[in-house]
Scaffold this motif. Structure first.
Motif, PDB file in Angstrom:
ATOM      1  N   LEU A  59       0.871  -1.179   0.000  1.00 15.85           N
ATOM      2  CA  LEU A  59       0.000   0.000   0.000  1.00 15.85           C
ATOM      3  C   LEU A  59       0.903   1.222   0.000  1.00 15.85           C
ATOM      4  O   LEU A  59       1.918   1.232   0.690  1.00 15.85           O
ATOM      5  CB  LEU A  59      -0.900   0.053   1.233  1.00 15.85           C
TER       6      LEU A  59
ATOM      7  N   ARG B 119       0.601   5.626  -0.124  1.00 17.50           N
ATOM      8  CA  ARG B 119      -0.217   6.842  -0.214  1.00 17.50           C
ATOM      9  C   ARG B 119       0.706   8.046  -0.183  1.00 17.50           C
ATOM     10  O   ARG B 119       1.432   8.252   0.785  1.00 17.50           O
ATOM     11  CB  ARG B 119      -1.205   6.896   0.955  1.00 17.50           C
TER      12      ARG B 119
ATOM     13  N   ASP C 221       2.027  11.961  -0.059  1.00 19.16           N
ATOM     14  CA  ASP C 221       1.675  13.114   0.777  1.00 19.16           C
ATOM     15  C   ASP C 221       0.576  13.918   0.082  1.00 19.16           C
ATOM     16  O   ASP C 221       0.681  14.247  -1.096  1.00 19.16           O
ATOM     17  CB  ASP C 221       2.898  14.017   0.982  1.00 19.16           C
TER      18      ASP C 221
ATOM     19  N   GLY D 245       5.404  11.629   6.232  1.00 17.91           N
ATOM     20  CA  GLY D 245       5.140  11.583   4.796  1.00 17.91           C
ATOM     21  C   GLY D 245       5.563  10.256   4.194  1.00 17.91           C
ATOM     22  O   GLY D 245       6.149   9.399   4.862  1.00 17.91           O
ATOM     23  N   HIS D 246       5.256  10.096   2.892  1.00 14.49           N
ATOM     24  CA  HIS D 246       5.501   8.791   2.270  1.00 14.49           C
ATOM     25  C   HIS D 246       6.989   8.473   2.135  1.00 14.49           C
ATOM     26  O   HIS D 246       7.394   7.320   2.216  1.00 14.49           O
ATOM     27  CB  HIS D 246       4.781   8.679   0.920  1.00 14.49           C
TER      28      HIS D 246
ATOM     29  N   ARG E 187       8.630   5.122   3.822  1.00 15.84           N
ATOM     30  CA  ARG E 187       9.352   4.068   3.091  1.00 15.84           C
ATOM     31  C   ARG E 187      10.704   3.780   3.734  1.00 15.84           C
ATOM     32  O   ARG E 187      11.126   2.627   3.821  1.00 15.84           O
ATOM     33  CB  ARG E 187       9.555   4.486   1.628  1.00 15.84           C
TER      34      ARG E 187
ATOM     35  N   ASP F 246      -0.283   7.438   9.329  1.00 11.35           N
ATOM     36  CA  ASP F 246      -0.150   8.845   9.702  1.00 11.35           C
ATOM     37  C   ASP F 246      -0.714   9.080  11.102  1.00 11.35           C
ATOM     38  O   ASP F 246      -1.062   8.127  11.805  1.00 11.35           O
ATOM     39  CB  ASP F 246      -0.790   9.745   8.645  1.00 11.35           C
TER      40      ASP F 246
ATOM     41  N   VAL G 294      -3.160   4.433   6.647  1.00 10.12           N
ATOM     42  CA  VAL G 294      -1.914   3.886   6.099  1.00 10.12           C
ATOM     43  C   VAL G 294      -1.245   4.863   5.145  1.00 10.12           C
ATOM     44  O   VAL G 294      -1.890   5.460   4.285  1.00 10.12           O
ATOM     45  CB  VAL G 294      -2.191   2.567   5.354  1.00 10.12           C
ATOM     46  N   VAL G 295       0.043   5.025   5.323  1.00  9.20           N
ATOM     47  CA  VAL G 295       0.869   5.757   4.367  1.00  9.20           C
ATOM     48  C   VAL G 295       1.645   4.745   3.520  1.00  9.20           C
ATOM     49  O   VAL G 295       1.767   4.893   2.309  1.00  9.20           O
ATOM     50  CB  VAL G 295       1.856   6.693   5.085  1.00  9.20           C
ATOM     51  N   TYR G 296       2.155   3.719   4.172  1.00 12.87           N
ATOM     52  CA  TYR G 296       2.918   2.698   3.448  1.00 12.87           C
ATOM     53  C   TYR G 296       2.776   1.362   4.172  1.00 12.87           C
ATOM     54  O   TYR G 296       2.866   1.311   5.394  1.00 12.87           O
ATOM     55  CB  TYR G 296       4.392   3.096   3.381  1.00 12.87           C
TER      56      TYR G 296
END
Lengths: 138, 155
Positions: free
Chosen positions: A44, A46, A48, B8-9, B13, B36, B41-43
Protein backbone atom coordinates in the motif's frame (compact mmCIF):
# COMPACT_ATOMS: atom_id res chain seq x y z
CA UNK A 1 -3.88 -30.74 -3.19
CA UNK A 2 -3.36 -27.90 -5.56
CA UNK A 3 -1.22 -24.83 -5.76
CA UNK A 4 -2.28 -21.24 -6.05
CA UNK A 5 0.02 -18.75 -7.66
CA UNK A 6 0.26 -15.20 -6.39
CA UNK A 7 2.38 -12.16 -6.97
CA UNK A 8 5.07 -11.40 -4.39
CA UNK A 9 6.81 -8.28 -3.16
CA UNK A 10 9.29 -8.38 -6.07
CA UNK A 11 6.58 -7.88 -8.67
CA UNK A 12 4.81 -5.35 -6.47
CA UNK A 13 7.90 -3.19 -6.12
CA UNK A 14 8.51 -3.26 -9.87
CA UNK A 15 4.99 -1.99 -10.41
CA UNK A 16 5.34 0.65 -7.68
CA UNK A 17 8.54 2.05 -9.16
CA UNK A 18 7.20 2.19 -12.71
CA UNK A 19 4.03 3.97 -11.64
CA UNK A 20 5.91 6.51 -9.54
CA UNK A 21 8.19 7.10 -12.52
CA UNK A 22 5.22 7.70 -14.80
CA UNK A 23 3.55 10.35 -12.63
CA UNK A 24 3.62 13.89 -13.98
CA UNK A 25 3.20 17.33 -12.44
CA UNK A 26 -0.44 17.36 -13.49
CA UNK A 27 -1.28 14.23 -11.49
CA UNK A 28 -2.84 14.53 -8.07
CA UNK A 29 -1.19 12.78 -5.11
CA UNK A 30 -1.98 9.12 -5.58
CA UNK A 31 -2.83 6.04 -3.60
CA UNK A 32 -1.59 2.72 -4.93
CA UNK A 33 -2.60 -0.78 -3.88
CA UNK A 34 -1.16 -4.06 -5.05
CA UNK A 35 -2.90 -7.13 -3.66
CA UNK A 36 -2.34 -10.87 -3.85
CA UNK A 37 -4.66 -13.40 -5.47
CA UNK A 38 -7.09 -13.17 -2.54
CA UNK A 39 -7.13 -9.40 -2.42
CA UNK A 40 -4.86 -9.11 0.63
CA UNK A 41 -2.49 -6.14 0.29
CA UNK A 42 1.09 -6.83 -0.70
CA UNK A 43 1.94 -3.15 -0.93
CA UNK A 44 0.00 0.00 0.00
CA UNK A 45 1.33 3.44 -0.84
CA UNK A 46 -0.22 6.84 -0.21
CA UNK A 47 1.57 9.98 -1.33
CA UNK A 48 1.68 13.11 0.78
CA UNK A 49 -1.56 15.02 0.25
CA UNK A 50 -3.61 12.04 -0.90
CA UNK A 51 -6.65 11.75 1.40
CA UNK A 52 -7.09 8.49 3.29
CA UNK A 53 -10.32 7.82 1.39
CA UNK A 54 -8.23 7.41 -1.77
CA UNK A 55 -6.45 4.47 -0.21
CA UNK A 56 -9.77 2.96 0.84
CA UNK A 57 -11.07 3.25 -2.68
CA UNK A 58 -7.89 1.78 -4.13
CA UNK A 59 -8.04 -1.12 -1.68
CA UNK A 60 -11.57 -1.89 -2.79
CA UNK A 61 -10.61 -1.75 -6.45
CA UNK A 62 -7.65 -4.12 -6.01
CA UNK A 63 -9.72 -6.47 -3.85
CA UNK A 64 -12.48 -6.56 -6.44
CA UNK A 65 -10.11 -7.18 -9.34
CA UNK A 66 -8.30 -9.97 -7.52
CA UNK A 67 -11.35 -11.73 -6.14
CA UNK A 68 -13.60 -11.45 -9.17
CA UNK A 69 -10.79 -11.72 -11.69
CA UNK A 70 -11.99 -8.73 -13.68
CA UNK A 71 -11.00 -5.15 -14.31
CA UNK A 72 -13.38 -3.00 -12.31
CA UNK A 73 -14.52 -1.04 -15.38
CA UNK A 74 -15.52 -4.28 -17.10
CA UNK A 75 -17.25 -5.38 -13.93
CA UNK A 76 -19.23 -2.15 -13.95
CA UNK A 77 -20.20 -2.33 -17.62
CA UNK A 78 -20.72 -6.07 -18.09
CA UNK A 79 -21.88 -7.35 -14.73
CA UNK A 80 -23.71 -4.44 -13.18
CA UNK A 81 -24.98 -2.06 -15.85
CA UNK A 82 -25.63 -4.64 -18.55
CA UNK A 83 -27.47 -7.01 -16.23
CA UNK A 84 -29.22 -4.36 -14.16
CA UNK A 85 -27.60 -5.50 -10.91
CA UNK A 86 -26.31 -3.50 -7.94
CA UNK A 87 -23.22 -3.90 -5.80
CA UNK A 88 -25.45 -5.24 -3.01
CA UNK A 89 -25.99 -8.38 -5.07
CA UNK A 90 -22.48 -9.50 -4.17
CA UNK A 91 -22.98 -9.19 -0.41
CA UNK A 92 -19.43 -7.97 0.08
CA UNK A 93 -18.79 -4.39 1.20
CA UNK A 94 -15.31 -4.45 -0.33
CA UNK A 95 -16.63 -4.95 -3.87
CA UNK A 96 -16.62 -1.78 -5.97
CA UNK A 97 -17.36 -0.87 -9.56
CA UNK A 98 -15.11 2.21 -9.61
CA UNK A 99 -12.76 2.17 -12.58
CA UNK A 100 -9.06 1.80 -11.82
CA UNK A 101 -8.65 -1.78 -10.65
CA UNK A 102 -6.99 -4.34 -12.89
CA UNK A 103 -6.76 -8.08 -12.39
CA UNK A 104 -3.18 -9.34 -12.53
CA UNK A 105 -2.87 -12.55 -14.53
CA UNK A 106 -0.05 -14.96 -15.19
CA UNK A 107 -0.54 -17.75 -17.72
CA UNK A 108 -4.23 -16.98 -17.63
CA UNK A 109 -4.59 -17.34 -13.87
CA UNK A 110 -5.50 -14.46 -11.59
CA UNK A 111 -2.52 -13.86 -9.33
CA UNK A 112 -3.45 -10.48 -7.86
CA UNK A 113 -4.99 -7.08 -8.34
CA UNK A 114 -3.50 -3.63 -8.89
CA UNK A 115 -5.28 -0.34 -8.51
CA UNK A 116 -4.86 3.38 -8.23
CA UNK A 117 -6.90 6.27 -6.90
CA UNK A 118 -6.33 9.99 -6.81
CA UNK A 119 -6.87 11.11 -10.38
CA UNK A 120 -9.75 10.61 -12.82
CA UNK A 121 -10.76 6.97 -12.89
CA UNK A 122 -9.54 6.71 -16.48
CA UNK A 123 -6.12 8.03 -15.49
CA UNK A 124 -6.15 5.74 -12.45
CA UNK A 125 -6.62 2.76 -14.72
CA UNK A 126 -3.94 3.91 -17.17
CA UNK A 127 -1.41 4.20 -14.33
CA UNK A 128 -2.39 0.81 -12.93
CA UNK A 129 -1.82 -0.65 -16.40
CA UNK A 130 1.71 0.83 -16.42
CA UNK A 131 2.36 -0.98 -13.17
CA UNK A 132 0.94 -4.22 -14.49
CA UNK A 133 3.11 -4.02 -17.61
CA UNK A 134 6.22 -3.50 -15.47
CA UNK A 135 5.65 -6.76 -13.61
CA UNK A 136 6.64 -8.66 -16.73
CA UNK A 137 4.06 -11.43 -16.33
CA UNK A 138 2.92 -13.71 -19.13
CA UNK B 1 -5.92 27.43 12.68
CA UNK B 2 -3.74 24.51 13.66
CA UNK B 3 -0.89 22.76 11.96
CA UNK B 4 -0.24 19.07 12.38
CA UNK B 5 3.05 17.33 11.81
CA UNK B 6 2.46 14.17 9.81
CA UNK B 7 4.85 11.50 8.59
CA UNK B 8 5.14 11.58 4.80
CA UNK B 9 5.50 8.79 2.27
CA UNK B 10 9.24 9.24 1.75
CA UNK B 11 9.98 8.87 5.46
CA UNK B 12 7.49 6.02 5.75
CA UNK B 13 9.35 4.07 3.09
CA UNK B 14 12.66 4.63 4.85
CA UNK B 15 11.18 3.43 8.12
CA UNK B 16 9.75 0.29 6.52
CA UNK B 17 13.02 -0.47 4.78
CA UNK B 18 14.97 -0.08 8.02
CA UNK B 19 12.69 -2.64 9.66
CA UNK B 20 12.98 -5.10 6.78
CA UNK B 21 16.77 -4.71 6.81
CA UNK B 22 16.86 -5.36 10.55
CA UNK B 23 14.58 -8.37 10.22
CA UNK B 24 16.83 -10.04 7.68
CA UNK B 25 15.81 -13.48 6.56
CA UNK B 26 16.04 -15.38 9.83
CA UNK B 27 12.58 -14.40 11.07
CA UNK B 28 9.34 -15.69 9.72
CA UNK B 29 8.12 -13.32 6.99
CA UNK B 30 6.77 -10.07 8.38
CA UNK B 31 4.41 -7.28 7.43
CA UNK B 32 5.24 -3.65 8.17
CA UNK B 33 2.75 -0.80 8.25
CA UNK B 34 3.41 2.90 8.68
CA UNK B 35 0.40 5.13 9.30
CA UNK B 36 -0.15 8.84 9.70
CA UNK B 37 -1.20 10.63 12.88
CA UNK B 38 -4.83 9.58 12.37
CA UNK B 39 -4.02 5.94 11.80
CA UNK B 40 -4.47 5.90 8.03
CA UNK B 41 -1.91 3.89 6.10
CA UNK B 42 0.87 5.76 4.37
CA UNK B 43 2.92 2.70 3.45
CA UNK B 44 2.47 -1.02 3.98
CA UNK B 45 4.66 -3.79 2.70
CA UNK B 46 5.18 -7.44 3.46
CA UNK B 47 7.70 -10.16 2.81
CA UNK B 48 6.67 -13.09 0.65
CA UNK B 49 4.89 -15.72 2.67
CA UNK B 50 3.38 -13.35 5.23
CA UNK B 51 -0.10 -14.45 6.26
CA UNK B 52 -3.15 -12.29 5.73
CA UNK B 53 -3.72 -12.03 9.46
CA UNK B 54 -0.24 -10.61 9.96
CA UNK B 55 -0.87 -8.01 7.27
CA UNK B 56 -4.03 -7.00 9.11
CA UNK B 57 -2.35 -7.00 12.51
CA UNK B 58 0.59 -4.89 11.34
CA UNK B 59 -1.89 -2.25 10.28
CA UNK B 60 -3.93 -2.58 13.49
CA UNK B 61 -0.81 -2.19 15.63
CA UNK B 62 0.28 0.90 13.72
CA UNK B 63 -3.25 2.30 13.86
CA UNK B 64 -3.44 1.79 17.62
CA UNK B 65 -0.04 3.34 18.27
CA UNK B 66 -0.99 6.46 16.30
CA UNK B 67 -4.66 6.77 17.18
CA UNK B 68 -4.33 6.01 20.87
CA UNK B 69 -0.94 7.67 21.11
CA UNK B 70 0.63 4.80 23.06
CA UNK B 71 3.00 2.05 22.07
CA UNK B 72 0.79 -1.04 22.08
CA UNK B 73 2.79 -2.85 24.78
CA UNK B 74 2.51 0.14 27.07
CA UNK B 75 -1.18 0.49 26.29
CA UNK B 76 -1.80 -3.12 27.31
CA UNK B 77 -0.23 -2.43 30.70
CA UNK B 78 -2.18 0.78 31.07
CA UNK B 79 -5.63 -0.64 30.35
CA UNK B 80 -4.93 -3.72 32.44
CA UNK B 81 -3.97 -1.43 35.30
CA UNK B 82 -7.17 0.54 34.80
CA UNK B 83 -9.27 -2.63 34.73
CA UNK B 84 -10.37 -2.09 31.14
CA UNK B 85 -10.24 -4.14 27.96
CA UNK B 86 -9.70 -3.22 24.33
CA UNK B 87 -13.44 -3.64 23.79
CA UNK B 88 -14.04 -0.52 25.89
CA UNK B 89 -12.84 1.56 22.93
CA UNK B 90 -15.51 0.14 20.57
CA UNK B 91 -12.98 0.12 17.74
CA UNK B 92 -12.14 -3.18 16.06
CA UNK B 93 -8.91 -1.71 14.75
CA UNK B 94 -7.35 -1.30 18.19
CA UNK B 95 -5.10 -3.99 19.62
CA UNK B 96 -2.69 -4.52 22.49
CA UNK B 97 -0.53 -6.96 20.54
CA UNK B 98 3.04 -5.78 20.99
CA UNK B 99 4.72 -4.33 17.92
CA UNK B 100 2.94 -1.01 17.54
CA UNK B 101 5.16 2.01 18.12
CA UNK B 102 4.07 5.65 18.30
CA UNK B 103 6.07 8.21 16.32
CA UNK B 104 6.33 11.68 17.84
CA UNK B 105 7.94 14.98 16.96
CA UNK B 106 7.80 18.06 19.13
CA UNK B 107 5.46 16.23 21.51
CA UNK B 108 2.98 15.59 18.70
CA UNK B 109 2.01 12.19 17.37
CA UNK B 110 3.03 12.17 13.72
CA UNK B 111 2.30 8.52 12.98
CA UNK B 112 2.65 4.92 14.01
CA UNK B 113 4.59 1.81 13.07
CA UNK B 114 3.24 -1.73 13.18
CA UNK B 115 5.15 -4.98 12.71
CA UNK B 116 3.64 -8.46 12.72
CA UNK B 117 4.64 -11.92 11.63
CA UNK B 118 7.74 -13.03 13.56
CA UNK B 119 5.62 -15.23 15.81
CA UNK B 120 6.99 -13.42 18.86
CA UNK B 121 5.23 -10.17 19.67
CA UNK B 122 8.24 -8.85 21.55
CA UNK B 123 10.41 -9.45 18.51
CA UNK B 124 7.79 -7.59 16.49
CA UNK B 125 8.19 -4.72 18.93
CA UNK B 126 11.99 -4.78 18.68
CA UNK B 127 11.71 -4.48 14.92
CA UNK B 128 9.19 -1.64 15.19
CA UNK B 129 11.69 0.14 17.41
CA UNK B 130 14.29 -0.18 14.65
CA UNK B 131 11.90 1.74 12.44
CA UNK B 132 11.40 4.40 15.09
CA UNK B 133 15.17 4.74 15.39
CA UNK B 134 15.40 5.24 11.64
CA UNK B 135 12.69 7.89 11.82
CA UNK B 136 14.60 9.66 14.58
CA UNK B 137 17.75 9.52 12.48
CA UNK B 138 15.88 11.19 9.62
CA UNK B 139 15.16 14.20 11.80
CA UNK B 140 18.77 14.30 12.95
CA UNK B 141 19.91 14.23 9.32
CA UNK B 142 17.44 17.01 8.47
CA UNK B 143 18.74 19.07 11.34
CA UNK B 144 22.32 18.55 10.22
CA UNK B 145 21.51 19.77 6.70
CA UNK B 146 19.26 22.67 7.67
CA UNK B 147 21.01 24.02 10.73
CA UNK B 148 22.96 27.22 10.78
CA UNK B 149 26.50 26.07 9.89
CA UNK B 150 28.20 28.69 12.06
CA UNK B 151 29.67 27.61 15.37
CA UNK B 152 27.16 28.32 18.12
CA UNK B 153 29.31 30.92 19.94
CA UNK B 154 29.67 32.87 16.66
CA UNK B 155 25.94 33.19 16.01
Amino acid sequence: MFQRESIGIEEAEKARDSILGALTNTDNPIALVIADDRGVPVLLYREDGAPARMLRRARAKAYTSANLGVNTVDFRDNEIKAKNRTLNDWGDPMITSLQGGIAIRNNGNVVGGISMSGNTTIRDEALAQIGLDAMGLK
Amino acid sequence: MINELVIGHADARLVAQAILDAAGTKNKPIAVAVVDNRGDVVYLTRQDGTSAVDVRNAERKAYTAAFIGRDTALWRQQIAHDGRTVADWSDANTTTLHGGWTLRRQSQVIGGIGVAGTGDEDRDEQLALKGAEAAAQISVDEWLTKRDPRIIRDR
